[in-house]
Design a protein around this motif. Sequence first.
Motif, PDB file in Angstrom:
ATOM      1  N   ALA A 101       0.844  -1.209   0.000  1.00 56.99           N
ATOM      2  CA  ALA A 101       0.000   0.000   0.000  1.00 56.99           C
ATOM      3  C   ALA A 101       0.874   1.251   0.000  1.00 56.99           C
ATOM      4  N   LEU A 102       2.105   1.120   0.467  1.00 63.83           N
ATOM      5  CA  LEU A 102       3.010   2.283   0.503  1.00 63.83           C
ATOM      6  C   LEU A 102       3.367   2.768  -0.901  1.00 63.83           C
ATOM      7  N   GLN A 103       3.117   1.934  -1.908  1.00 62.57           N
ATOM      8  CA  GLN A 103       3.355   2.390  -3.289  1.00 62.57           C
ATOM      9  C   GLN A 103       2.436   3.564  -3.642  1.00 62.57           C
ATOM     10  N   MET A 104       1.334   3.685  -2.907  1.00 64.39           N
ATOM     11  CA  MET A 104       0.384   4.778  -3.163  1.00 64.39           C
ATOM     12  C   MET A 104       0.705   6.005  -2.319  1.00 64.39           C
ATOM     13  N   HIS A 105       1.755   5.917  -1.505  1.00 67.45           N
ATOM     14  CA  HIS A 105       2.106   7.018  -0.598  1.00 67.45           C
ATOM     15  C   HIS A 105       3.101   7.948  -1.288  1.00 67.45           C
ATOM     16  N   ASN A 106       2.957   9.247  -1.032  1.00 65.59           N
ATOM     17  CA  ASN A 106       3.817  10.224  -1.713  1.00 65.59           C
ATOM     18  C   ASN A 106       5.199  10.383  -1.120  1.00 65.59           C
ATOM     19  N   ASP A 107       5.402   9.932   0.113  1.00 69.68           N
ATOM     20  CA  ASP A 107       6.692  10.153   0.764  1.00 69.68           C
ATOM     21  C   ASP A 107       7.065   8.940   1.625  1.00 69.68           C
ATOM     22  N   ALA A 108       7.233   7.804   0.955  1.00 74.06           N
ATOM     23  CA  ALA A 108       7.576   6.563   1.665  1.00 74.06           C
ATOM     24  C   ALA A 108       9.036   6.203   1.386  1.00 74.06           C
TER      25      ALA A 108
END
Length: 259
Positions: free
Chosen positions: A224-231
């Motif tokens: 799901a972190l692939q959808m995060h802008n600053d991971a």
Amino acid sequence: MEVVVCKTKEEASAIAAAMITAAVKKNPKLVLGLATGSTPVLMYAEMAKAVKAKKVSYKHVKSWNLDEYVGLAGTHDQSYRYFMNKNLFEKIDIQIKNTHVLNGLAKDPEKECAAYETQIRRAGGIDIQVLGIGSDGHIAFNEPGTSLNSRTSVVYLTPSTIKDNARLFFKGKEDEVPTRALSMGVGTICEARKCILLAFGKGKAEAVKGCVEGPVSQFCTASALQMHNDAWIFCDEAAASKLKLRKYYAWRSATKLGI
Ligand code: PGA
């Protein structure tokens, strides 16, 4: 998603700790999301070193932890509250009243989870969320098959997580590992403004591959972190060993970080 590939876990932990130290210096009232497990221990030691050297203060920082076992009191030596006190809170100048860990003994666990979400919201949300990753790709205790929109709730551990946690903690006794936990949801985690995930050792290589290069899927909730802008994913070489583009990620992140 930025993948930082370091030679060793010591190096990765120092860089991740420096990122947090810099953020706290910039905003002394930072809101941190914190993780337990064997992985963040070195990073916490580096954070404590910076406090000891008076480079930074956590006096006005607030924290919320990811999860806690159902049935364990905060005084139990395998509880995550106990872990946090020993590995971080007692070593930095954070005010214990500003640290929050879900109560594993809550009479009404779902109410406890809903109240936790409210507390985080009232604090203005989490600025930086620290994460480990399970060998099955979980973040917090969000096991395969958990909605990527999930909120803080009661969750059920997989046999593989129980095995992993018994090996590292609980003196190898699988039957002493609680089967349920209170856990921040994937949706809750992804609302943090920045995420820092740490992964070390070859036992995490498959999970890191799923997180970074796999499809976004509830089978590997870290994806799901692939959808995060600053991971940011901090790995040692062993954990990064199954990534197809590991050399490219290493170069790109090192260039961005100036290391
Ligand atoms: P570990 O656990 O750091 O002990 O490997 C990570 C996790 O399960 O999230």
